[in-house]
Scaffold this active site. Structure first.
Site, PDB file in Angstrom:
ATOM      1  N   ALA A  93       4.455   5.642  -4.231  1.00  0.00           N
ATOM      2  CA  ALA A  93       3.909   6.762  -5.005  1.00  0.00           C
ATOM      3  C   ALA A  93       3.905   8.066  -4.215  1.00  0.00           C
ATOM      4  O   ALA A  93       3.788   9.155  -4.800  1.00  0.00           O
ATOM      5  CB  ALA A  93       2.492   6.420  -5.461  1.00  0.00           C
ATOM      6  N   ASP A 137      15.368   0.952  -6.344  1.00  0.00           N
ATOM      7  CA  ASP A 137      16.746   0.908  -6.841  1.00  0.00           C
ATOM      8  C   ASP A 137      17.028   2.118  -7.735  1.00  0.00           C
ATOM      9  O   ASP A 137      18.138   2.651  -7.739  1.00  0.00           O
ATOM     10  CB  ASP A 137      16.985  -0.404  -7.601  1.00  0.00           C
ATOM     11  CG  ASP A 137      16.782  -1.622  -6.713  1.00  0.00           C
ATOM     12  OD1 ASP A 137      17.059  -1.522  -5.499  1.00  0.00           O
ATOM     13  OD2 ASP A 137      16.315  -2.648  -7.217  1.00  0.00           O
TER      14      ASP A 137
END
Lengths: 310, 310
Positions: A226, A254
């Protein structure tokens, strides 16, 4: 074209269950099965963004066929090299209370002949290739130097390479000087703990992260969940921060890698690439299932991503 | 020939793990995958005993192909009818401390056309058939009366039928008067609780069990785990008890059914059949993996099985 390499492809199976328990059968309500492994996740995201992408690597058995079917359904060109052993499966059971169980099978055994066959096929693909994404773990039988070999071959064909792996495969891979190394915080800590530093890494201190990334010896990015990402390249040290997002972060790394290489970026500076990657990664948080992004949401989040020089 | 019917075939996957845990990935050490579902388990046991056996039923998708490969490897003739949906998988993770997690996927959706196609193929098989074993659950889309239909068709071809199922499929199936109904204690309790009795079943009281089985209206056997089995037929009420055995009892019920129908029995009286079934079932206890028996051990245990009239 963009080529992704997934040497340890997986069939990722997710179960929706009421609750987890031991020593009695748990009834599965719904089953999702999708093609996975980091390189394949990146390929699926690129395809969903309209970026043409080809997936190679290794897969075998019935799960291998299911993986191929998943790629075809996602409009990813499948040139995975066949192996005799059954590709691995991951099973995640998610309960209503948010608790999960995850089982990760070992990868399939790969023979020397299979590995050499793959190398030959990979070499033939590079002539048409612009960018190679080498991502994920190595199955048994594939040498730790696998990514180093693939990177050297790609550079011989003037292809740029992004490397996203961990452990021994990462340590050997960086020796071949990939154009970008992308690691997660956990992968960085694991790898640094072995080779790169004196153990003084403080991931809350950007300067400490920069020192660690510099030890990789080339452009490198660490994703911090985050908290965004830190990138260290030739003459630039950049931190990107996405707006806060809540939810399951599986696959966000990814999505970040896909954002780095996809066609769909306004501007091609490292700053704009990184900002887009951070926004795309943030758009994937909270979407059920790894490897899914929300292009419209990413465009909105992009305006809220902050980019600062360190 | 002996024909087994498995309408809800499964790929049974077993994981060997160090320990179970939640909210973090569990590394699987070894993976076993085998063709399963009750009818297929019975077929695999019969084949291992040298009794020629043909397996029909429904299977589909990549798991369906894995199931077919498993049957071929076990020398079971595969005439499973293909369906479009993916056959179910069961996942059992066994930890070193003996604790396990089990996840049972729902069965595949079966279309009316697929069910009718299967019925046609099944009818064509009956001409060469001597015994039909109908075993296991029904997948979505297959009517509760499925086994009743199959039993009636089999009887029209002078085939004898063993029925081993539970719940609504059992209650509807017994209406067609199978030649033997074989249920486990748990299945009997579940089914009796709904239809057959006033709820006064006391499984510790053989007379109570006999009353319950009599309610089925034809020859019936209830397996009682380590306590053996009780059989009620035309003019006979028999209890068989195997010698004590320790270990995992998964699949012991299917071994019992295989023992009832296999060629390899000295003497064909109900008493000798039941004694052999109890010995074969006991031989499977403690063998890792459902559907495995030990023929040599069964021969030794047979001398220790007690048979009494009730």
């Amino acid at each position: 074209m963009i080529l992704t390499v997934t040497l340890n492809a997986a069939l990722d199976v997710t179960y929706d269950v009421e609750r987890l328990s031991h020593d009695e059968p748990v009834r599965v309500r719904t089953v999702q099965a999708r093609a996975g492994g980091k390189g394949i996740n990146v390929a699926m995201i690129l395809a969903s963004l309209g970026t043409p992408v080809t997936a190679t690597g290794l897969c075998g058995g019935h799960r291998g066929q299911a993986i191929r079917d998943g790629l075809r359904a996602a409009a990813v060109v499948d040139v995975l090299w066949p192996i005799a052993a059954e590709s691995r499966q991951t099973v995640v059971a998610m309960a209503d209370d948010g608790v999960f169980s995850e089982y990760d099978e070992p990868g399939p055994a790969v023979s020397t002949a299979e590995w050499e066959g793959f190398l030959s096929a990979y070499g033939a693909l590079l002539a048409e290739c612009r960018v190679v994404v080498c991502a994920g773990s190595l199955p048994p039988g594939v040498p730790d130097t696998a990514y180093a070999t693939l990177i050297t071959m790609a550079h011989d064909h003037n292809c740029r390479v992004v490397l996203d792996t961990s452990g021994a495969a990462l340590r050997a891979g960086v020796e071949a000087r990939p154009d970008v190394v992308k690691v997660s915080r956990a992968e960085l800590m694991e790898s640094m703990g072995h080779d790169f530093t004196d153990g003084s890494l403080d991931l809350t201190d950007p300067e400490s992260v920069v020192r660690c990334l510099s030890a990789i010896g080339g452009p490198a990015i660490v994703t911090l969940g985050a908290e965004g990402a830190v990138a260290v390249g030739s003459g630039c040290r950049i931190r990107v921060r996405p707006p806060p997002r809540r939810g399951n972060p599986v696959g966000a790394g990814d999505a970040f890698t896909a954002g780095l290489v996809c066609d769909d970026v306004s501007g091609s500076s490292p700053r704009s690439r990184l900002a887009f990657a951070a926004a795309l990664s943030a758009s994937s948080v909270g979407i059920a299932g790894a490897g899914l992004v929300d292009r419209g949401l990413a465009a909105e989040l992009l305006d809220l991503v902050t980019v600062e020089d360190l």
